[in-house]
Design a protein around this motif. Structure first.
Motif, PDB file in Angstrom:
ATOM      1  N   ALA A 251       0.831  -1.201   0.000  1.00 27.06           N
ATOM      2  CA  ALA A 251       0.000   0.000   0.000  1.00 27.06           C
ATOM      3  C   ALA A 251       0.869   1.257   0.000  1.00 27.06           C
ATOM      4  O   ALA A 251       0.535   2.256  -0.652  1.00 27.06           O
ATOM      5  CB  ALA A 251      -0.938  -0.001   1.211  1.00 27.06           C
ATOM      6  N   ALA A 252       2.003   1.221   0.714  1.00 26.14           N
ATOM      7  CA  ALA A 252       2.911   2.368   0.751  1.00 26.14           C
ATOM      8  C   ALA A 252       3.479   2.641  -0.637  1.00 26.14           C
ATOM      9  O   ALA A 252       3.583   3.802  -1.066  1.00 26.14           O
ATOM     10  CB  ALA A 252       4.044   2.117   1.749  1.00 26.14           C
ATOM     11  N   MET A 253       3.838   1.585  -1.362  1.00 25.29           N
ATOM     12  CA  MET A 253       4.353   1.770  -2.713  1.00 25.29           C
ATOM     13  C   MET A 253       3.319   2.469  -3.586  1.00 25.29           C
ATOM     14  O   MET A 253       3.630   3.397  -4.333  1.00 25.29           O
ATOM     15  CB  MET A 253       4.745   0.434  -3.331  1.00 25.29           C
ATOM     16  N   SER A 254       2.083   2.039  -3.458  1.00 21.56           N
ATOM     17  CA  SER A 254       1.018   2.663  -4.234  1.00 21.56           C
ATOM     18  C   SER A 254       0.795   4.106  -3.810  1.00 21.56           C
ATOM     19  O   SER A 254       0.567   4.982  -4.651  1.00 21.56           O
ATOM     20  CB  SER A 254      -0.274   1.868  -4.073  1.00 21.56           C
ATOM     21  N   LEU A 255       0.862   4.363  -2.516  1.00 18.55           N
ATOM     22  CA  LEU A 255       0.672   5.721  -2.010  1.00 18.55           C
ATOM     23  C   LEU A 255       1.750   6.657  -2.554  1.00 18.55           C
ATOM     24  O   LEU A 255       1.457   7.805  -2.919  1.00 18.55           O
ATOM     25  CB  LEU A 255       0.694   5.707  -0.483  1.00 18.55           C
ATOM     26  N   PHE A 256       2.986   6.175  -2.641  1.00 16.78           N
ATOM     27  CA  PHE A 256       4.059   6.984  -3.209  1.00 16.78           C
ATOM     28  C   PHE A 256       3.732   7.374  -4.657  1.00 16.78           C
ATOM     29  O   PHE A 256       3.941   8.522  -5.062  1.00 16.78           O
ATOM     30  CB  PHE A 256       5.386   6.227  -3.171  1.00 16.78           C
ATOM     31  N   ILE A 303      11.610   2.595   2.745  1.00 16.33           N
ATOM     32  CA  ILE A 303      12.556   3.409   1.961  1.00 16.33           C
ATOM     33  C   ILE A 303      12.898   2.708   0.653  1.00 16.33           C
ATOM     34  O   ILE A 303      12.919   3.313  -0.432  1.00 16.33           O
ATOM     35  CB  ILE A 303      13.833   3.685   2.775  1.00 16.33           C
ATOM     36  N   ASP A 304      13.156   1.409   0.743  1.00 14.74           N
ATOM     37  CA  ASP A 304      13.503   0.639  -0.452  1.00 14.74           C
ATOM     38  C   ASP A 304      12.341   0.614  -1.447  1.00 14.74           C
ATOM     39  O   ASP A 304      12.537   0.752  -2.658  1.00 14.74           O
ATOM     40  CB  ASP A 304      13.875  -0.795  -0.068  1.00 14.74           C
ATOM     41  N   VAL A 305      11.131   0.449  -0.921  1.00 18.33           N
ATOM     42  CA  VAL A 305       9.982   0.371  -1.811  1.00 18.33           C
ATOM     43  C   VAL A 305       9.676   1.739  -2.424  1.00 18.33           C
ATOM     44  O   VAL A 305       9.125   1.823  -3.526  1.00 18.33           O
ATOM     45  CB  VAL A 305       8.757  -0.218  -1.070  1.00 18.33           C
ATOM     46  N   PHE A 306      10.070   2.823  -1.751  1.00 14.29           N
ATOM     47  CA  PHE A 306       9.925   4.149  -2.357  1.00 14.29           C
ATOM     48  C   PHE A 306      10.804   4.268  -3.601  1.00 14.29           C
ATOM     49  O   PHE A 306      10.364   4.798  -4.637  1.00 14.29           O
ATOM     50  CB  PHE A 306      10.297   5.253  -1.355  1.00 14.29           C
TER      51      PHE A 306
END
Length: 405
Positions: A251-256, A303-306
């Motif tokens: 979900a964080a990757m998508s949010l970025f 951080i990595d997924v960003f």
């Protein structure tokens, strides 16, 4: 997307954006949790789960060339609706699988549905979207896709916690709904009828050496991209000891992407070298994946997924914008379909080889191994696309000199 551009967007494109959003919601709710279901409840190895996912991927992308040719010949709307129906059946069947071969049948059906609607849908977007706003629309579609991914993680986590059966039926129902909406509300999409036979269309695309070269290079991009469905969820679950963390990271990757995609697209708007941008995005993805080798906390994973997400933000709008620039107007579907081989081969390698390398790295206590390979792939793709861009520039310059003389 800016209000002015949204007003310029035709109703048919807005409808395509809506169904694209819904299909992403259904797809991403199911696929990441299918891996966990197969390796958990069903007791499969990761390599075996990767094989099942690659069968779905290859049955979709391996047949997408034929699906694109059929869409060019018989109409994009019909191919899209039929494909959505077949995908709906395939996804719903996962709810009733008890034997290994049952899962492979469901995977093949869901892949065949994608082979019909994916090239037809991409061609429809390219044909119906005005050239002046095409890249922005494709970027916005990527944003919507990631909004869907955020929602899908909530749905996927909730339904898989209750029973995987409900998750499969939900995903199938979403594609069924999209089929009905498209059939009822989407106007027939104009097709530039090709006079070529199926085989002539095949040979026309395959004789385009630059496009074939581009498709082969993209296999490396999709090798990296497929890790989001296989090794990343497993690493996150093993590293944090929680399935909920998988949903948080995805979900964080998508949010970025939701927050920064349009900004990144605007940033790079003045840079004309699209192939180099795709290579740069792939390299950034490779760096993000490489850093997973050193992630020892949820914050490091985020951080990595960003970085991984930033790479997709650079590459994706250019990926979808480049294909119709290669294609004659009457073969847009065929070109998108052939380009699917990059996903078929690269995605299958990403899932089969990626799963095998991950298992080997765990067995040999070399956790860095799969992520180092990802970095090497990113470097190779970036270099090859840059070389292709340079070769294209040289050809254009030589043609200009010849014309002037």
């Amino acid at each position: 997307m800016k209000k002015e551009m949204w007003k310029e967007t035709p109703f048919s494109v807005k409808l395509l954006l809506t169904t694209s959003f819904l299909m992403n919601l259904g797809f991403y709710a199911l696929i990441p949790y299918l891996t966990l279901y197969l390796t958990g409840s069903m007791g499969w190895t990761l390599a075996m789960a990767g094989l099942a996912l690659s069968v779905r991927q290859f049955s979709q992308q391996g047949l997408a060339f034929l699906g694109g040719i059929m869409a060019d010949a018989f109409g994009y709307k019909g191919a899209m609706v039929l494909g959505m129906v077949v995908r709906a059946v395939g996804f719903a069947l996962f709810a009733f699988c008890t034997e290994t071969w049952h899962f492979f049948v469901a995977a093949i059906l869901s892949g065949m549905g994608g082979a019909l609607f994916d090239p037809a849908g991409s061609a429809a977007f390219a044909i119906l979207t005005p050239d002046a706003i095409r890249k922005e629309v494709f970027a916005f579609r990527n944003v919507l896709g990631n909004i869907a991914v955020v929602g899908s993680q909530i749905v996927g986590t909730a339904l898989s916690a209750v029973d995987f059966t409900y998750l499969s039926l939900f995903a199938g129902a979403i594609f069924g709904l999209c089929a009905v909406v498209s059939f009822v509300f989407l106007s027939p999409i104009p097709v530039t009828r090709t006079r070529q036979s199926v085989w002539e269309s095949v040979f026309t695309v395959m004789r385009d050496k630059r496009f074939v070269r581009f498709t082969v290079i993209l296999m490396g991009y999709y090798y990296l991209n497929m890790q989001i469905f296989l090794t990343i969820p497993l690493l996150v679950e093993h590293g944090t000891g929680s399935k909920a963390s998988v949903g948080i990271v995805l979900a964080a990757m998508s949010l970025f992407v939701i927050l920064f995609q349009m900004k990144v697209t605007q940033w790079l708007e003045g840079y004309p070298h699209r192939l180099t941008l795709i290579g740069l995005g792939t390299l950034v993805m490779g760096v993000g994946l490489f850093l997973f080798a050193f992630a020892d906390s949820l914050w490091m994973l985020l951080i990595d997924v960003f970085l991984f997400a930033l790479g997709t933000m650079i590459a994706v709008p250019n990926l979808v914008d480049v294909v119709p620039r290669f294609a004659p107007k009457d073969l847009v579907g065929a070109y998108y379909g052939f380009n699917g081989y990059s996903i078929a081969v690269g995605g299958s390698l990403g899932q089969i080889a990626g799963g095998w390398v991950y298992d080997m790295g765990t067995k040999l206590q070399a956790g860095w191994l799969p992520w180092t390979i990802c970095l090497a792939v990113g470097l190779l793709v970036a270099w090859m696309l840059h070389q292709m861009e340079q070769d294209t520039f040289k050809i254009g310059r030589n043609l200009t000199k010849t014309a002037q003389s």
